[in-house]
Design an enzyme around this catalytic site. Structure first.
Site: not given
Ligand code: 13P
Length: 252
Positions: A9-11, A94, A96, A166, A172, A212, A233-234
């Site tokens: 998930n590149w956000k 998600h 967010e 999650e 993050g 993470s 994510g990251g």
């Molecule tokens: P991180 O891997 O950056 O913690 O993000 C997780 C996430 O929200 C994936 O959807």
């Protein structure tokens, strides 16, 4: 055996040039879809560019979609357009989106119905806040989100659903849930589906961990009986790390 999924998930990251660079860097080095499903969810304006260049193994997902068929929803994206673009997956609910963009449990449910109407594979995100975990309310919160999301869906739909657990406090923050915490909550989600739907469906549905995840901590997560992959994510922004994580799923 459930087939593992490694989803990035590149956000709100990467320009078009950076996204294309990534695709060219990973395309030849990802494991076959016969063994591992790999997915990248970029920002919406580059979905089509990536679908056109997705190669043999990789598939593309959207980060969100609207629940309505079409209409006056400025800035939103319809499931019909995603299907038409050749997108295969869509992240729904998600944390967010739940926190900043009004994705309530009820809307998440409508979005799942709408995604299935357009042959998209939803990646449904659920997870508790730190406060919930500290108050021993993880199962209540996650169970409530799950029940609300699945309302009215057929067994044939639920078994094709992907769920991502999650914990919000692990996103993050560099703070991964322990293997025991992740496995216990994911086992709970599977038990809940056994109770509310049935065991055959619960056995088939893929449940990912997210929060993470990186190439170092993923292998141990994948050794547990119930964790079928990760939503990342990251660490998914790096082509090298993404390939390493796909390999970890292949070799688990
Ligand atoms: P991180 O891997 O950056 O913690 O993000 C997780 C996430 O929200 C994936 O959807």
């Amino acid at each position: 055996m459930r087939k593992p999924i490694i989803a990035g998930n590149w956000k709100m990251n990467k320009t078009r040039d950076e996204a294309l660079q990534f695709i060219y860097a990973v395309n030849m080095d990802l494991p076959s879809r016969e063994y591992v499903e790999t997915v990248i969810c970029p920002q919406a304006p580059v979905l089509r560019d990536l679908v056109k260049r997705q190669g043999e193994a990789l598939r593309i997902g959207a980060q969100t979609m609207h629940e309505a068929t079409d209409g006056a929803y400025t800035g939103e994206i319809s499931a019909a357009l995603l299907e038409n673009l050749g997108v295969d997956y869509v992240i729904i609910g998600h944390s967010e989106r739940r926190e900043y963009f009004g994705d309530t449990d009820a809307r998440v449910n409508l979005k799942l119905h709408q995604a299935f109407r357009h042959h998209l594979t939803p990646i449904l995100c659920i997870g508790e806040q730190l406060e919930d975990r500290e108050n021993d309310a993880t199962e209540t919160v996650v169970g409530t989100q799950l029940d609300a999301a699945l309302k009215g869906l057929g067994k044939d739909q639920i078994e094709h659903l992907v769920i991502a657990y999650e914990p919000v406090w692990a996103i993050g923050t560099g703070k991964t849930a322990t293997i025991e915490q992740a496995e216990a909550t994911i086992a709970f989600i599977r038990r809940r589906i056994t109770e509310t739907i049935d065991e055959a469906v619960a056995d088939k549905v893929r449940i990912l961990y997210g929060g993470s995840v990186n190439p170092d901590n993923l292998p141990a997560l994948l050794k547990t009986p119930n964790i079928d992959g990760a939503l990342i994510g990251g660490a998914s922004l790096s082509a090298k790390a993404f390939i390493q994580m796909a390999d970890a799923a292949l070799n688990r």
